[in-house]
Enzyme design. Structure first.
Site, PDB file in Angstrom:
ATOM      1  N   LYS A  65      -0.615   4.815   4.559  1.00  0.00           N
ATOM      2  CA  LYS A  65      -1.502   3.862   5.244  1.00  0.00           C
ATOM      3  C   LYS A  65      -0.955   3.598   6.646  1.00  0.00           C
ATOM      4  O   LYS A  65       0.233   3.323   6.824  1.00  0.00           O
ATOM      5  CB  LYS A  65      -1.606   2.550   4.451  1.00  0.00           C
ATOM      6  CG  LYS A  65      -2.570   1.564   5.116  1.00  0.00           C
ATOM      7  CD  LYS A  65      -2.971   0.456   4.184  1.00  0.00           C
ATOM      8  CE  LYS A  65      -3.869  -0.566   4.870  1.00  0.00           C
ATOM      9  NZ  LYS A  65      -5.169  -0.028   5.280  1.00  0.00           N
ATOM     10  N   HIS A  77       0.842  -1.201   0.000  1.00  0.00           N
ATOM     11  CA  HIS A  77       0.000   0.000   0.000  1.00  0.00           C
ATOM     12  C   HIS A  77       0.875   1.248   0.000  1.00  0.00           C
ATOM     13  O   HIS A  77       2.070   1.175   0.290  1.00  0.00           O
ATOM     14  CB  HIS A  77      -0.908   0.037   1.241  1.00  0.00           C
ATOM     15  CG  HIS A  77      -2.092  -0.882   1.167  1.00  0.00           C
ATOM     16  ND1 HIS A  77      -2.021  -2.221   1.550  1.00  0.00           N
ATOM     17  CD2 HIS A  77      -3.368  -0.682   0.744  1.00  0.00           C
ATOM     18  CE1 HIS A  77      -3.210  -2.780   1.373  1.00  0.00           C
ATOM     19  NE2 HIS A  77      -4.045  -1.876   0.880  1.00  0.00           N
TER      20      HIS A  77
HETATM   21  P1  NAD Z   1      -7.275   9.333   5.018  1.00  0.00           P
HETATM   22  O1  NAD Z   1      -6.212   9.477   6.063  1.00  0.00           O
HETATM   23  O2  NAD Z   1      -7.049   9.952   3.679  1.00  0.00           O
HETATM   24  O3  NAD Z   1      -8.644   9.931   5.596  1.00  0.00           O
HETATM   25  C1  NAD Z   1      -9.081   9.725   6.921  1.00  0.00           C
HETATM   26  C2  NAD Z   1     -10.353  10.557   7.140  1.00  0.00           C
HETATM   27  O4  NAD Z   1     -10.825  10.282   8.468  1.00  0.00           O
HETATM   28  C3  NAD Z   1     -10.127  12.070   7.063  1.00  0.00           C
HETATM   29  O5  NAD Z   1     -11.255  12.681   6.484  1.00  0.00           O
HETATM   30  C4  NAD Z   1     -10.033  12.473   8.532  1.00  0.00           C
HETATM   31  O6  NAD Z   1     -10.423  13.832   8.760  1.00  0.00           O
HETATM   32  C5  NAD Z   1     -11.049  11.525   9.132  1.00  0.00           C
HETATM   33  N1  NAD Z   1     -10.853  11.346  10.569  1.00  0.00           N
HETATM   34  C6  NAD Z   1      -9.706  11.083  11.253  1.00  0.00           C
HETATM   35  N2  NAD Z   1      -9.941  11.044  12.570  1.00  0.00           N
HETATM   36  C7  NAD Z   1     -11.281  11.286  12.719  1.00  0.00           C
HETATM   37  C8  NAD Z   1     -12.128  11.392  13.839  1.00  0.00           C
HETATM   38  N3  NAD Z   1     -11.672  11.255  15.071  1.00  0.00           N
HETATM   39  N4  NAD Z   1     -13.459  11.633  13.614  1.00  0.00           N
HETATM   40  C9  NAD Z   1     -13.937  11.782  12.356  1.00  0.00           C
HETATM   41  N5  NAD Z   1     -13.172  11.714  11.245  1.00  0.00           N
HETATM   42  C10 NAD Z   1     -11.854  11.464  11.458  1.00  0.00           C
HETATM   43  O7  NAD Z   1      -7.542   7.774   4.887  1.00  0.00           O
HETATM   44  P2  NAD Z   1      -8.190   6.960   3.645  1.00  0.00           P
HETATM   45  O8  NAD Z   1      -7.089   6.476   2.747  1.00  0.00           O
HETATM   46  O9  NAD Z   1      -9.330   7.726   3.073  1.00  0.00           O
HETATM   47  O10 NAD Z   1      -8.716   5.658   4.412  1.00  0.00           O
HETATM   48  C11 NAD Z   1      -9.687   5.780   5.447  1.00  0.00           C
HETATM   49  C12 NAD Z   1      -9.936   4.406   6.067  1.00  0.00           C
HETATM   50  O11 NAD Z   1     -10.518   3.536   5.094  1.00  0.00           O
HETATM   51  C13 NAD Z   1      -8.663   3.691   6.562  1.00  0.00           C
HETATM   52  O12 NAD Z   1      -8.990   2.965   7.726  1.00  0.00           O
HETATM   53  C14 NAD Z   1      -8.328   2.756   5.405  1.00  0.00           C
HETATM   54  O13 NAD Z   1      -7.556   1.645   5.807  1.00  0.00           O
HETATM   55  C15 NAD Z   1      -9.721   2.360   4.985  1.00  0.00           C
HETATM   56  N6  NAD Z   1      -9.877   1.845   3.631  1.00  0.00           N
HETATM   57  C16 NAD Z   1     -10.769   0.847   3.483  1.00  0.00           C
HETATM   58  C17 NAD Z   1     -11.076   0.362   2.211  1.00  0.00           C
HETATM   59  C18 NAD Z   1     -12.132  -0.713   2.080  1.00  0.00           C
HETATM   60  O14 NAD Z   1     -12.473  -1.110   0.950  1.00  0.00           O
HETATM   61  N7  NAD Z   1     -12.704  -1.179   3.204  1.00  0.00           N
HETATM   62  C19 NAD Z   1     -10.433   0.898   1.088  1.00  0.00           C
HETATM   63  C20 NAD Z   1      -9.519   1.933   1.268  1.00  0.00           C
HETATM   64  C21 NAD Z   1      -9.263   2.419   2.551  1.00  0.00           C
END
Ligand code: NAD
Length: 236
Positions: A151, A147
Site C-alpha cells: 500500500k 495494511h
Molecule cells: P494495485 O497497485 O494492485 O493496482 C493499481 C492499478 O492501477 C493497476 O492496475 C495499475 O496498472 C493501475 N494504474 C497505475 N497507474 C495508472 C495510470 N496512470 N493509469 C491507469 N491505471 C493506472 O492497487 P490496489 O490494491 O488494487 O488498490 C488500488 C487503489 O484502490 C489504491 O488507491 C487503494 O488505496 C484503493 N483501495 C480502495 C478501497 C476502497 O474501498 N475504496 C479498497 C482497497 C483499495
C-alpha cells in the site's frame, strides 16, 4: 430482463481491478466492457478486453466507470467520464486536494461516488465513531490502521475520513500506520481517558467486500442525475 450495466474497470490488473473483473464476469447484472491498466500484456483476459492507460480515450462505450487505480491515473479517467457524460465510481485513495476539488467540480456535470472504503461495515464504523466522538469530549482519539506492505499511501484514506468525522465532533485525532505482510485492511479507532478506553475495530479479511460494494454503488449510480453521492447512502 434488465440489460446489464456496462462497466469499464480502471486499474484493471491491480488487486482490486482483478477482483472487480472476476465479480463482473460472474454476475449477469454487469458486463465488463474493458479493463484499463498502466500497461497491458495480453489484449483479452477471460473474455475482457484490456487497454493501456495511453489508450483510454479509445475505450469502448460504457455505462459506469469503476476506478481503483492510483492518483497518477485519476485525472484521466475523470476527464474521460466528463467528456462522455458517464458516471464515475472511484475508490482510489491518496488523491491530492486539487484532485478532490476537481472531483467535486465534475460532480456538477456527472454522477460521482468516491469513497476511501466501500465496505458496509466501515460505513457503519463512521456512524459509530461520530457518535463516540460527540459523546466523549476531551478523550484522546487515536486511529491505528494496518495494511499490506505494497500500500502506497499512509495514513489510509479510510483512517483520514474516520478522523475527519471525529474532528467534526470536536475530537483531535492522531494517526498510526502499520505496513505488514498481506493484511487487507484493519482500522481501530480508540478513545481513551484516565482509567478507561473504548476501541471500535473493523477488520477486512477479503478485498472482495470492497469490489462488491463498488459494483453495488455502480448499479445504483447508473441513470442518476449529476451530483456527488454519499456511498453510505447507496450501500444500505
Ligand atoms: P494495485 O497497485 O494492485 O493496482 C493499481 C492499478 O492501477 C493497476 O492496475 C495499475 O496498472 C493501475 N494504474 C497505475 N497507474 C495508472 C495510470 N496512470 N493509469 C491507469 N491505471 C493506472 O492497487 P490496489 O490494491 O488494487 O488498490 C488500488 C487503489 O484502490 C489504491 O488507491 C487503494 O488505496 C484503493 N483501495 C480502495 C478501497 C476502497 O474501498 N475504496 C479498497 C482497497 C483499495
Amino acid at each position: 430482463m434488465e440489460s446489464p450495466v456496462r462497466v469499464l474497470i480502471h486499474g484493471g490488473n491491480g488487486r482490486m481491478g482483478q477482483s472487480l473483473q472476476r465479480l463482473c464476469r460472474n454476475d449477469g447484472r454487469f458486463e465488463p466492457v474493458g479493463a484499463v491498466s498502466r500497461k497491458v500484456g495480453p489484449r483479452v483476459v477471460d473474455g475482457v478486453p484490456q487497454f493501456a492507460a495511453s489508450e483510454l480515450a479509445g475505450a469502448p462505450a460504457f455505462d459506469v466507470a469503476v476506478d481503483f487505480s492510483l492518483p497518477e491515473g485519476f485525472d484521466r479517467v475523470l476527464g474521460m467520464c466528463l467528456s462522455r457524460g458517464k458516471p464515475l465510481v472511484s475508490g482510489t485513495t491518496g488523491l491530492t486536494d486539487v484532485q478532490q476539488a476537481a472531483l467535486a467540480a465534475a460532480a456538477t456535470r456527472i454522477p460521482i461516488a468516491w469513497a476511501a472504503n466501500f465496505s458496509l461495515g466501515v460505513a457503519l464504523l463512521h456512524d459509530l465513531v461520530a457518535r463516540a466522538a460527540r459523546a466523549l469530549p476531551g478523550w484522546n482519539c487515536d486511529i491505528i490502521e494496518s495494511h499490506h506492505t505494497r500500500k502506497q499511501d499512509a495514513p489510509s484514506g479510510t483512517a483520514l475520513s474516520l478522523g475527519a468525522l471525529a474532528a467534526e465532533q470536536g475530537a483531535e485525532p492522531r494517526y498510526a500506520s502499520i505496513r505488514a505482510g498481506d493484511i487487507v485492511g484493519e482500522h481501530t479507532v480508540q478513545f481513551t481517558t484516565a482509567g478507561e478506553r473504548i476501541e471500535l475495530i473493523h477488520r477486512a479479511g477479503d478485498r472482495e467486500i470492497f469490489a462488491r460494494g463498488a459494483l453495488h454503488v455502480a448499479k445504483a449510480l447508473h441513470g442518476q442525475a449529476p451530483g456527488l453521492y454519499r456511498v453510505a447512502d447507496l450501500l444500505g
